[in-house]
Scaffold this motif. Sequence first.
Motif, PDB file in Angstrom:
ATOM      1  N   THR A 151      -2.240   2.934  -5.536  1.00 16.83           N
ATOM      2  CA  THR A 151      -3.677   2.814  -5.306  1.00 16.83           C
ATOM      3  C   THR A 151      -4.475   3.895  -6.042  1.00 16.83           C
ATOM      4  OG1 THR A 151      -3.047   2.062  -3.089  1.00 16.83           O
ATOM      5  CG2 THR A 151      -5.339   2.744  -3.390  1.00 16.83           C
ATOM      6  N   LYS A 152      -3.872   5.069  -6.196  1.00 17.58           N
ATOM      7  CA  LYS A 152      -4.604   6.219  -6.727  1.00 17.58           C
ATOM      8  C   LYS A 152      -4.513   6.258  -8.250  1.00 17.58           C
ATOM      9  CE  LYS A 152      -5.354   7.418  -2.398  1.00 17.58           C
ATOM     10  NZ  LYS A 152      -4.354   8.070  -1.581  1.00 17.58           N
ATOM     11  N   SER A 186      -2.098  17.150   1.972  1.00 19.89           N
ATOM     12  CA  SER A 186      -3.332  16.363   1.990  1.00 19.89           C
ATOM     13  C   SER A 186      -4.524  17.223   2.398  1.00 19.89           C
ATOM     14  CB  SER A 186      -3.192  15.201   2.974  1.00 19.89           C
ATOM     15  OG  SER A 186      -2.687  14.067   2.311  1.00 19.89           O
ATOM     16  N   THR A 229       2.233  11.039  -4.424  1.00 16.76           N
ATOM     17  CA  THR A 229       0.956  10.467  -4.860  1.00 16.76           C
ATOM     18  C   THR A 229       0.139  11.462  -5.680  1.00 16.76           C
ATOM     19  OG1 THR A 229       0.966   9.067  -2.904  1.00 16.76           O
ATOM     20  CG2 THR A 229      -1.136   9.352  -4.026  1.00 16.76           C
ATOM     21  N   TRP A 241      -8.783   8.248  -4.136  1.00 16.12           N
ATOM     22  CA  TRP A 241      -9.043   9.007  -5.365  1.00 16.12           C
ATOM     23  C   TRP A 241      -8.271   8.400  -6.519  1.00 16.12           C
ATOM     24  CZ3 TRP A 241      -4.171  11.676  -5.753  1.00 16.12           C
ATOM     25  CH2 TRP A 241      -3.546  11.974  -4.534  1.00 16.12           C
ATOM     26  N   SER A 301       0.858  -1.193   0.000  1.00 18.23           N
ATOM     27  CA  SER A 301       0.000   0.000   0.000  1.00 18.23           C
ATOM     28  C   SER A 301       0.888   1.235   0.000  1.00 18.23           C
ATOM     29  CB  SER A 301      -0.901   0.029   1.246  1.00 18.23           C
ATOM     30  OG  SER A 301      -0.111   0.217   2.399  1.00 18.23           O
ATOM     31  N   GLY A 302       0.285   2.378  -0.249  1.00 15.36           N
ATOM     32  CA  GLY A 302       1.032   3.629  -0.154  1.00 15.36           C
ATOM     33  C   GLY A 302       1.525   3.850   1.267  1.00 15.36           C
ATOM     34  N   LEU A 303       0.674   3.491   2.221  1.00 18.71           N
ATOM     35  CA  LEU A 303       1.065   3.673   3.621  1.00 18.71           C
ATOM     36  C   LEU A 303       2.234   2.764   3.986  1.00 18.71           C
ATOM     37  CD1 LEU A 303       0.639   5.039   6.293  1.00 18.71           C
ATOM     38  CD2 LEU A 303      -1.226   3.443   6.771  1.00 18.71           C
ATOM     39  N   ASP A 340       6.328  12.345  -0.753  1.00 16.97           N
ATOM     40  CA  ASP A 340       5.111  11.588  -1.045  1.00 16.97           C
ATOM     41  C   ASP A 340       4.553  12.165  -2.342  1.00 16.97           C
ATOM     42  OD1 ASP A 340       2.513  10.610  -1.303  1.00 16.97           O
ATOM     43  OD2 ASP A 340       2.226  10.444   0.864  1.00 16.97           O
ATOM     44  N   ILE A 376       5.399   4.466   3.115  1.00 14.55           N
ATOM     45  CA  ILE A 376       5.787   5.467   4.119  1.00 14.55           C
ATOM     46  C   ILE A 376       6.431   4.765   5.314  1.00 14.55           C
ATOM     47  CG2 ILE A 376       4.839   7.109   5.801  1.00 14.55           C
ATOM     48  CD1 ILE A 376       2.696   7.802   3.604  1.00 14.55           C
ATOM     49  N   GLU A 428       5.516  16.753   0.901  1.00 21.31           N
ATOM     50  CA  GLU A 428       4.316  16.255   0.217  1.00 21.31           C
ATOM     51  C   GLU A 428       3.724  17.411  -0.575  1.00 21.31           C
ATOM     52  OE1 GLU A 428       1.762  13.916   2.739  1.00 21.31           O
ATOM     53  OE2 GLU A 428       0.018  14.331   1.475  1.00 21.31           O
ATOM     54  N   ALA A 469       1.332   6.245  -3.643  1.00 19.80           N
ATOM     55  CA  ALA A 469       0.233   5.305  -3.485  1.00 19.80           C
ATOM     56  C   ALA A 469      -0.211   4.958  -4.906  1.00 19.80           C
ATOM     57  CB  ALA A 469      -0.901   5.927  -2.684  1.00 19.80           C
ATOM     58  N   TYR A 503      -0.225  13.583   4.614  1.00 19.25           N
ATOM     59  CA  TYR A 503      -1.199  12.484   4.653  1.00 19.25           C
ATOM     60  C   TYR A 503      -1.313  12.019   6.107  1.00 19.25           C
ATOM     61  CZ  TYR A 503      -3.097   7.824   3.622  1.00 19.25           C
ATOM     62  OH  TYR A 503      -3.858   6.691   3.585  1.00 19.25           O
ATOM     63  N   LEU A 507      -4.733  -1.963  -4.134  1.00 12.36           N
ATOM     64  CA  LEU A 507      -3.915  -1.242  -3.151  1.00 12.36           C
ATOM     65  C   LEU A 507      -2.455  -1.605  -3.392  1.00 12.36           C
ATOM     66  CD1 LEU A 507      -6.206  -2.002  -0.151  1.00 12.36           C
ATOM     67  CD2 LEU A 507      -5.495   0.322  -0.740  1.00 12.36           C
ATOM     68  N   MET A 508      -1.611  -0.604  -3.584  1.00 13.72           N
ATOM     69  CA  MET A 508      -0.176  -0.872  -3.731  1.00 13.72           C
ATOM     70  C   MET A 508       0.590   0.428  -3.550  1.00 13.72           C
ATOM     71  SD  MET A 508       1.836  -2.976  -6.737  1.00 13.72           S
ATOM     72  CE  MET A 508       0.513  -4.131  -6.928  1.00 13.72           C
TER      73      MET A 508
HETATM   74  C1  LIG Z   1      -3.746   7.447  -0.357  1.00 12.56           C
HETATM   75  C2  LIG Z   1      -2.466   8.070   0.021  1.00 12.56           C
HETATM   76  C3  LIG Z   1      -1.476   7.339   0.656  1.00 12.56           C
HETATM   77  C4  LIG Z   1      -1.667   5.903   1.102  1.00 12.56           C
HETATM   78  O1  LIG Z   1      -1.999   5.050   0.080  1.00 12.56           O
HETATM   79  P1  LIG Z   1      -2.727   3.642   0.416  1.00 12.56           P
HETATM   80  O2  LIG Z   1      -2.382   2.804  -0.753  1.00 12.56           O
HETATM   81  O3  LIG Z   1      -4.186   3.961   0.531  1.00 12.56           O
HETATM   82  O4  LIG Z   1      -2.139   3.147   1.690  1.00 12.56           O
HETATM   83  C5  LIG Z   1      -0.278   7.950   0.927  1.00 12.56           C
HETATM   84  N1  LIG Z   1      -0.075   9.245   0.623  1.00 12.56           N
HETATM   85  C6  LIG Z   1      -1.019   9.988   0.022  1.00 12.56           C
HETATM   86  C7  LIG Z   1      -0.735  11.415  -0.287  1.00 12.56           C
HETATM   87  C8  LIG Z   1      -2.247   9.438  -0.294  1.00 12.56           C
HETATM   88  O5  LIG Z   1      -3.172  10.187  -0.873  1.00 12.56           O
END
Ligand SMILES: *Cc1c(COP(=O)(O)O)cnc(C)c1O
Length: 409
Positions: A219-220, A162, A190, A352, A89-91, A188, A94, A158, A217, A115, A229-230
């Motif tokens: 994921t977005k 966020s 994303t 998103w 995941s993105g988290l 970050d 981090i 970032e 992330a 975030y 999720l990645m």
């Molecule tokens: C969504 C997001 C994350 C975490 O991503 P996940 O895949 O949902 O864990 C990290 N940083 C930012 C800025 C994000 O928007």
Amino acid sequence: MTSDETGKSITSTDLIHHGYEPPGGFKSVVPGIFKASTVVFENTAALRSRQWKDKSGYTYGLHGTPSTFTLEERLSTLEGGTRTLLVPSGLAAIGLVGLALLRPGDEVLIPDNAYGPNKDFARGELKQWGIEHRFYDSQDAAALEGLINERTRLLWVEAAGSVTLEFPDLAGLLAVARRHPRITVALDNTWGAGLAFDAFAIPTPQGPQPVDISIHALTKYPSGGGDVLMGSITTRDPAMHHQLNMTHMRLGLGVGANDVEGILRGLPSMPLRYAAQDAAARRIAEWCQGRGEFLQVLHPALPASPGHAHWVATCRAAAGLVSLVFDGSRYSAQQVDAFVDALRLFKIGYSWGGPVSLVVPYELQGMRRFGPFAAQQGTLVRLAIGLEQVDDLIADLDQALSALGPANA
Ligand SMILES: *Cc1c(COP(=O)(O)O)cnc(C)c1O
């Protein structure tokens, strides 16, 4: 089980160790997807000599397959880095950066508008390992200098922030960090997705400057489907990559081949989707600005949005996020909730970058300690623009705003 022509019965062994080999030379326009925990070796010498760290071979599914290596290489190209790691995941990206780089006694600096779970990771996990954190104002590079001491090891940046979407003074923050060679700068990325600006060539008055680490992330935007999720961690420095890679390996952070396939499928259309969502978000932001209900419309391309000048200096595009600030003295939280509940196309939910537009309300009180929202009361509604027709989204906002009810004088 049946018998073969010779009368010998067919066993599970015959099915598992089947002799058929498909013809070689298969080619398609998409990369094949490889799934494996076990990777087999020709012989013991191969088992003993095989290396995975430099992508010269395969040892175990967790340490890489043709599919994960392919996605890593594509993400490195997108980011302008040289090596990329994939995490669940993105988290997790981090968290891995913190765990790989920080030791007891070290300090990490995190933007006040980072975030949220990045801040929670510092407060909840790093803290118990004796790693301190401080939150800084991403608009005030001069103040950052005052927070740095001999224990500072990691600076998170970032862009944009966020939820409140302040665009930071990236050039100024980088300049401060570079006066302290022991500080690693992690971005970050994303929101920018490798498209709005180049993580390893951020425009500064001294010319393009790289961060050390860029996380996403996936994921977005790279996924774009709302179904995967990645996360990823991209670097340029081989020693930095090695350090992250060893922690990654020791923690056993693998990603599934089906999810890798989802990102590989999303990536080619990402620039088109990003541009479409960027254009749609700007139209919606401008439409919202023309309405009377909002104290402020936040989008880095709007001149009145915090950090707009930094966005102009840094970016060639913007993500599809717009935040709407309702003045707490004019509209109660219940009224804003009624507006959010009245939306039909915008679905209530986090994240998103997918096809469906999303909305989340946030209470501003206590959310920020620096900047324009530190003293603000009211509700902020974050819109994540999907791929629906923009006129339909505007019509949806229009009808839902009538659910707000009258403003207090
Ligand atoms: C969504 C997001 C994350 C975490 O991503 P996940 O895949 O949902 O864990 C990290 N940083 C930012 C800025 C994000 O928007």
